[in-house]
Design a protein around this motif. Structure first.
Motif, PDB file in Angstrom:
ATOM      1  N   PHE A   1       1.040  -1.078  -0.267  1.00  9.85           N
ATOM      2  CA  PHE A   1       0.067   0.009  -0.168  1.00  9.85           C
ATOM      3  C   PHE A   1       0.946   1.014  -0.093  1.00  9.85           C
ATOM      4  N   VAL A   2       2.225   0.941   0.686  1.00 14.92           N
ATOM      5  CA  VAL A   2       2.699   2.498   1.097  1.00 14.92           C
ATOM      6  C   VAL A   2       3.665   2.990   0.044  1.00 14.92           C
ATOM      7  N   VAL A   3       4.233   2.290  -0.513  1.00 16.99           N
ATOM      8  CA  VAL A   3       4.855   1.980  -1.783  1.00 16.99           C
ATOM      9  C   VAL A   3       4.286   2.512  -3.172  1.00 16.99           C
ATOM     10  N   LEU A   4       2.835   2.281  -3.035  1.00 20.11           N
ATOM     11  CA  LEU A   4       2.084   2.692  -4.108  1.00 20.11           C
ATOM     12  C   LEU A   4       1.381   3.963  -3.657  1.00 20.11           C
ATOM     13  N   MET A   5       1.674   5.106  -2.677  1.00 17.88           N
ATOM     14  CA  MET A   5       1.067   5.518  -2.465  1.00 17.88           C
ATOM     15  C   MET A   5       2.450   6.810  -3.061  1.00 17.88           C
TER      16      MET A   5
ATOM     17  N   LEU B   1      20.083   2.984  -8.717  1.00 20.26           N
ATOM     18  CA  LEU B   1      18.437   3.172  -8.880  1.00 20.26           C
ATOM     19  C   LEU B   1      17.530   4.366  -7.946  1.00 20.26           C
ATOM     20  N   ALA B   2      17.772   4.578  -8.926  1.00 19.82           N
ATOM     21  CA  ALA B   2      16.824   6.708  -8.415  1.00 19.82           C
ATOM     22  C   ALA B   2      15.853   6.882  -9.100  1.00 19.82           C
ATOM     23  N   ILE B   3      14.466   5.866  -8.396  1.00 21.63           N
ATOM     24  CA  ILE B   3      13.207   6.456  -9.328  1.00 21.63           C
ATOM     25  C   ILE B   3      12.849   7.289  -8.286  1.00 21.63           C
ATOM     26  N   ILE B   4      12.146   7.095  -7.093  1.00 19.42           N
ATOM     27  CA  ILE B   4      11.902   7.757  -5.655  1.00 19.42           C
ATOM     28  C   ILE B   4      12.370   8.112  -4.994  1.00 19.42           C
TER      29      ILE B   4
ATOM     30  N   PHE C   1      12.742  19.770  -6.423  1.00 18.80           N
ATOM     31  CA  PHE C   1      11.714  18.908  -7.461  1.00 18.80           C
ATOM     32  C   PHE C   1      11.034  18.293  -6.674  1.00 18.80           C
ATOM     33  N   THR C   2       9.220  17.421  -7.635  1.00 17.80           N
ATOM     34  CA  THR C   2       8.961  16.635  -7.335  1.00 17.80           C
ATOM     35  C   THR C   2       9.624  15.068  -7.283  1.00 17.80           C
ATOM     36  N   THR C   3       8.333  13.989  -6.302  1.00 10.29           N
ATOM     37  CA  THR C   3       8.587  13.063  -7.115  1.00 10.29           C
ATOM     38  C   THR C   3       8.023  12.313  -9.054  1.00 10.29           C
TER      39      THR C   3
ATOM     40  N   GLY D   1      14.701   9.536 -13.279  1.00  4.65           N
ATOM     41  CA  GLY D   1      15.235   8.188 -13.111  1.00  4.65           C
ATOM     42  C   GLY D   1      14.889   6.834 -13.839  1.00  4.65           C
ATOM     43  N   LEU D   2      13.364   7.043 -15.014  1.00  4.67           N
ATOM     44  CA  LEU D   2      12.575   5.638 -15.531  1.00  4.67           C
ATOM     45  C   LEU D   2      13.842   5.400 -16.466  1.00  4.67           C
TER      46      LEU D   2
END
Length: 498
Positions: free
Chosen positions: A54-58, A444-447, A463-465, A472-473
């Motif tokens: 749940f938290v990772v999805l958020m 790895l640097a995505i979030i 910056f934002t997520t 990062g992607l």
């Protein structure tokens, strides 16, 4: 009028999408909790995995603010652990009172202290203006061209790696300098130039750290894991030869992406070198606060770099630095002023995230996930190349479960090594595959929340997520592409791959 209606409609639509995302996340979490417990997974582990999902999805969707997700994470961990069996007796539950210290364990972690101290240090230093002076000196050295400045940030990060052995400490040193560079352009931190520079400051400390054995805490730990499994001992020079070239090439890719994805407001600082000289003259002699901050930071860097001599943990040194920065008669700011400058949401989120990672390990959830991913998935029958790639794909997704790179590698590396050894295949380059895992976990640097340096940079508000995911992607694609390239070219030459 129509513009206002349109804006209101967009806001309502965004709110609806976020609410729908939260509801979907809650439904997935409930489904995992209510599903029959898989063999080998404790009820507490199953529930922590549900909370983690749940938290990772958020985090990825930003359906709720980071600060809110941190509070939600702590509450959900308390409930998940509190209503789980306390031991072998399925009838007795742990209770929420005993679950509270477990859910808050991340806030007594050295990594959390380091991030909190790093944000405080950056806030205190920027209050003196010292970062502007350092930034202008760097600009005078590399020139006023924006691309040259980006390259200067990369070179600075590499140089710091050999003097400061802590990834987070390097971020705490680099971020204030980058803030000064942004302000030298007269732009806000969330400008295109500001976003690119701060993203570099948040990503580079981890990238450069994986290329030097002493550059990051997980590196010597992984060497010990490999040696314990009967693999050849890796020395400082071995590690440097094997991985440093990769980090250099990867940083070139990062530079290209950052300078292409963000449309810089200027190709060169307005006024060029003349402007830089004028700004330095305008700053005049160093103020008392700047001198004090310089002395304190120099002392801190020396202590960080000599930790193997005095054996004082790096996070404790950071706490000392913050104390000196706010101490009356010695420091450069006050506690009240520092309180207003710090991004407390980032500090709260990182502590809650560490708690989740620790509970995932303690409840056996991490071990069960590793077993399912590596042993029960049937990967053992793949060719060496396909096996390595599949392991790297699994690590990509597992990495999102941890806010600490060290915790992630400590949890999954023994499982990977054990799985590879159990195959009894002499053609499998165990050391090479494991070092590839180290590259993925640290590059790895995505979030932001999955990396302490990224959280320090994120805490500046530049910056934002979504901005980080935008960079990062495609950076992850470059990362995997380079690993495959090195598997067939450079690593066989140095004996890392067969």
């Amino acid at each position: 009028m129509s513009t206002l209606v349109h804006a209101a409609s967009e806001t309502t639509g965004a709110s609806t999408r976020k609410l729908l995302t939260v509801l979907i996340g809650l439904a997935i979490m409930a489904a995992i909790v209510l599903a029959p417990a898989p063999a080998g997974l404790s009820p507490a582990g199953q529930r922590v995995i549900a909370v983690m999902t749940f938290v990772v999805l958020m985090w990825i969707t930003e359906a709720i603010p980071y600060g809110v997700s941190a509070v939600a994470l702590v509450l959900l961990l308390i409930l998940a652990l509190g209503f789980s069996p306390a031991g072998s007796d399925p009838g007795a539950i742990l209770g929420t009172a005993k679950a509270i210290p477990l859910a808050l364990s991340g806030f007594s972690n050295g990594g959390w202290l380091f991030v909190a101290a790093g944000l405080a240090m950056a806030a205190a230093i920027t209050s003196t203006g010292l970062e502007k002076r350092v930034a202008y000196l760097i600009l005078r050295l590399v020139g006023a061209n924006t691309h040259a400045i980006m390259l200067g940030i990369i070179l600075t990060a590499f140089a710091l790696t050999f003097f400061i052995p802590s990834v987070i400490a390097r971020a705490a040193t680099l971020v204030p300098i980058v803030i000064g560079l942004i302000e030298a352009f007269g732009l806000p931190r969330d400008s295109q130039i500001g976003k690119a520079m701060l993203l570099l400051a948040g990503i580079l400390p981890s990238v450069t750290g994986v290329g030097v054995l002493t550059g990051a805490a997980p590196n010597p730990v992984m060497v010990n894991f490999l040696t314990g499994a009967g693999q050849p001992q890796l020395g400082y020079l071995d590690w440097l030869i094997d991985l440093f070239p990769y980090t250099v090439v990867f940083s070139v890719g990062l530079y290209v992406l950052a300078t292409r994805l963000f449309k810089f407001e200027f190709s060169e600082m307005p006024g060029g070198s003349g402007y830089i000289a004028a700004r330095l003259a305008e700053l005049g002699p160093m103020s008392t606060a700047e001198k004090r901050a310089s002395v304190i930071m120099t002392l801190t860097i020396v202590l960080w770099a000599t930790d193997k001599i005095h054996h004082v943990e790096a996070s404790a040194i950071s706490a000392l630095c913050v104390l000196l920065l706010v101490m009356p008669g010695v420091g450069v700011t006050t506690c009240n002023d520092l309180y207003k400058r710090i991004d407390w949401n980032s500090i709260l989120l990182f502590g809650a995230g560490i708690s989740m990672a620790e509970m995932l390990t303690r409840t056996g959830g991490a071990a069960w996930l590793a077993k399912v991913a590596f042993v029960e998935s049937g990967m053992g029958g793949l060719s060496v190349t396909a096996l390595a790639i599949m392991i790297y794909v699994v690590v990509f997704f597992v990495r999102f479960c941890f806010t600490s790179i060290t915790s992630c590698l400590t949890a999954i590396t023994p499982a990977i090594i054990g799985f590879l050894v159990s195959l009894h295949n002499p053609d499998i380059p165990i050391t090479g595959i494991v070092l590839g895992v180290a590259l993925i976990a640290q590059c790895l640097a995505i979030i932001p929340v999955t990396s302490a340096p990224a959280m320090i940079a994120y805490g500046t508000g530049g910056f934002t997520t979504r901005d980080m995911m935008r960079l990062g992607l495609p950076l992850a694609v470059i990362m995997y592409g380079l690993i495959v390239l090195f598997m067939f070219t450079y690593w066989p030459l140095v004996g890392l791959w067969k």
